[in-house]
Design an enzyme around this catalytic site. Structure first.
Site, PDB file in Angstrom:
ATOM      1  N   GLU A   1      92.929  48.215  54.867  1.00  0.00           N
ATOM      2  CA  GLU A   1      91.559  47.661  54.841  1.00  0.00           C
ATOM      3  C   GLU A   1      91.172  47.371  53.386  1.00  0.00           C
ATOM      4  OE1 GLU A   1      89.002  47.350  57.455  1.00  0.00           O
ATOM      5  OE2 GLU A   1      90.578  47.616  58.951  1.00  0.00           O
TER       6      GLU A   1
ATOM      7  N   CYS B   1     101.721  49.505  63.876  1.00  0.00           N
ATOM      8  CA  CYS B   1     100.265  49.417  63.739  1.00  0.00           C
ATOM      9  C   CYS B   1     100.026  48.090  63.036  1.00  0.00           C
ATOM     10  CB  CYS B   1      99.739  50.577  62.889  1.00  0.00           C
ATOM     11  SG  CYS B   1      98.013  50.378  62.355  1.00  0.00           S
ATOM     12  N   THR B   2      99.108  47.298  63.558  1.00  0.00           N
ATOM     13  CA  THR B   2      98.938  45.948  63.017  1.00  0.00           C
ATOM     14  C   THR B   2      98.368  45.938  61.599  1.00  0.00           C
ATOM     15  OG1 THR B   2      96.810  45.810  64.173  1.00  0.00           O
ATOM     16  CG2 THR B   2      98.727  44.818  65.260  1.00  0.00           C
ATOM     17  N   HIS B   3      97.849  47.061  61.155  1.00  0.00           N
ATOM     18  CA  HIS B   3      97.408  47.135  59.758  1.00  0.00           C
ATOM     19  C   HIS B   3      98.608  47.142  58.787  1.00  0.00           C
ATOM     20  CE1 HIS B   3      93.419  48.259  61.256  1.00  0.00           C
ATOM     21  NE2 HIS B   3      92.958  48.130  60.026  1.00  0.00           N
TER      22      HIS B   3
ATOM     23  N   CYS C   1      96.290  45.394  68.440  1.00  0.00           N
ATOM     24  CA  CYS C   1      96.171  46.795  68.033  1.00  0.00           C
ATOM     25  C   CYS C   1      97.110  47.604  68.921  1.00  0.00           C
ATOM     26  CB  CYS C   1      94.720  47.253  68.226  1.00  0.00           C
ATOM     27  SG  CYS C   1      94.468  49.013  67.916  1.00  0.00           S
ATOM     28  N   ASN C   2      98.088  48.251  68.304  1.00  0.00           N
ATOM     29  CA  ASN C   2      99.038  49.058  69.075  1.00  0.00           C
ATOM     30  C   ASN C   2      98.358  50.263  69.698  1.00  0.00           C
ATOM     31  OD1 ASN C   2     102.131  48.187  68.184  1.00  0.00           O
ATOM     32  ND2 ASN C   2     100.618  47.748  66.616  1.00  0.00           N
ATOM     33  N   THR C   3      97.429  50.861  68.965  1.00  0.00           N
ATOM     34  CA  THR C   3      96.750  52.071  69.450  1.00  0.00           C
ATOM     35  C   THR C   3      95.967  51.761  70.721  1.00  0.00           C
ATOM     36  OG1 THR C   3      96.541  52.741  67.140  1.00  0.00           O
ATOM     37  CG2 THR C   3      95.203  53.940  68.732  1.00  0.00           C
TER      38      THR C   3
ATOM     39  N   ASP D   1      90.918  43.953  67.282  1.00  0.00           N
ATOM     40  CA  ASP D   1      91.478  45.151  66.630  1.00  0.00           C
ATOM     41  C   ASP D   1      90.312  46.060  66.246  1.00  0.00           C
ATOM     42  OD1 ASP D   1      93.396  46.884  65.396  1.00  0.00           O
ATOM     43  OD2 ASP D   1      92.987  45.986  63.453  1.00  0.00           O
ATOM     44  N   SER D   2      90.648  47.280  65.851  1.00  0.00           N
ATOM     45  CA  SER D   2      89.615  48.196  65.360  1.00  0.00           C
ATOM     46  C   SER D   2      89.055  47.710  64.018  1.00  0.00           C
ATOM     47  CB  SER D   2      90.213  49.587  65.188  1.00  0.00           C
ATOM     48  OG  SER D   2      91.381  49.507  64.384  1.00  0.00           O
TER      49      SER D   2
ATOM     50  N   TYR E   1      90.877  53.976  65.068  1.00  0.00           N
ATOM     51  CA  TYR E   1      91.121  54.368  66.448  1.00  0.00           C
ATOM     52  C   TYR E   1      92.194  55.467  66.536  1.00  0.00           C
ATOM     53  CZ  TYR E   1      88.716  50.517  68.971  1.00  0.00           C
ATOM     54  OH  TYR E   1      87.800  49.665  69.540  1.00  0.00           O
ATOM     55  N   GLY E   2      93.122  55.436  65.572  1.00  0.00           N
ATOM     56  CA  GLY E   2      94.333  56.253  65.678  1.00  0.00           C
ATOM     57  C   GLY E   2      94.114  57.747  65.757  1.00  0.00           C
TER      58      GLY E   2
END
Ligand code: DGL
Length: 263
Positions: free
Chosen positions: A153, A186-188, A75-77, A11-12, A43-44
């Site tokens: 984050e 979004c995985t966040h 990461c979807n992005t 992921d980012s 990344y988005g």
């Protein structure tokens, strides 16, 4: 390349740890490795051509460094943009994470679903195709929640989020009286779900792809067992103390640098 190495989760930032939680539950004996491109987070809001090149370079370096037997793009992005490029560049199975539009469409009673994702993911052709294929009969409200990435984050680093930022990001979803189901694209965002539930003006269904990714990974991933209870991790920029603690909670050692990328 060995196919018996760990499953590398990419992921980012720390968003991929929401997918790791499902992977650890589904395959506790399997060795994982974690790779985050924290030097380029978020990344988005980045440009597509640059992102594809960056994602392929970072993932190839991460697969080399970890000797991974499979890659989970958590990461979807990245997945909605670079899955084809990654599969062309890597000789191992690559599992992507894309918005859970299909289950959400099946679960919505009112036929109105929200897609909460990064601004890149909400406008992608891949996303248009998912919606056309699985939610043609539903109304989909697309909301870009880039500000939430930093909040997630922050939460994983051990600080409380800013409720005002979350409320502002979710306002378009809360304002639609018919909307009853939200895709966390979004995985966040699953990391913020308890806060979303508390702030929502009415009960809503919050859906992410984590469990489906774990099921898919179990079918394609190699059988590499864990040697110790702590797996390796990699980061593209020095990790702050909060990130190291977050990785520890998911049973990863403090991240190593990705030297191959810097050459
Ligand atoms: N976690 C990532 C996703 O699933 C993106 C966060 C970012 O913008 O870097 O889309």
């Amino acid at each position: 390349m060995s196919h018996s190495g760990p499953v590398l989760v990419f992921d980012s930032g720390v968003g991929g740890l929401s997918v790791v939680a499902h992977l650890r539950a589904a395959m506790p004996e399997r060795a994982l490795a974690y790779l985050c491109d924290n030097a380029a987070l978020p990344y988005g809001t980045k440009e597509d051509t640059w992102l594809i090149e960056r994602i392929v370079a970072v993932c190839c370096a991460g697969v080399r460094a970890s000797r991974a037997g499979a890659l989970v793009v958590a990461c979807n992005t990245a997945s909605t943009l670079a899955l084809d490029a990654l599969r062309a560049a890597l000789p191992i199975p690559v599992v992507g994470t894309v918005p859970a539009i299909k289950p959400a469409a099946a679960m919505s009673r009112n036929g109105v679903i929200g897609l909460l994702a990064t601004s890149a993911t909400v406008r992608r052709r891949y996303t248009d195709r998912l919606i056309a294929r699985f939610a043609a009969e539903q109304r989909v409200v697309r909301v870009a929640g880039d500000a939430l990435v930093k909040q997630a984050e922050q939460v994983l680093a051990g600080s409380p989020p800013d409720a005002g930022v979350i409320e502002q990001a979710l306002a378009p979803l809360f304002a639609d009286a018919e909307l009853d189901t939200v895709v966390l694209g979004c995985t966040h965002f699953p990391l913020l779900r308890p806060f979303f539930e508390t702030l929502a003006p009415r009960p809503m269904q919050w859906i992410d792809s984590g469990a489906a990714i774990a099921r898919r990974t179990a079918t394609v991933a190699p059988q590499g067992s864990r040697i110790s209870g702590v797996d390796i991790s990699f980061a593209t920029a020095p990790a702050e103390a909060g990130m190291i603690r977050a990785l520890e909670r998911y049973e990863f050692a403090a991240p190593q640098g990705l030297e191959a990328l810097e050459q």
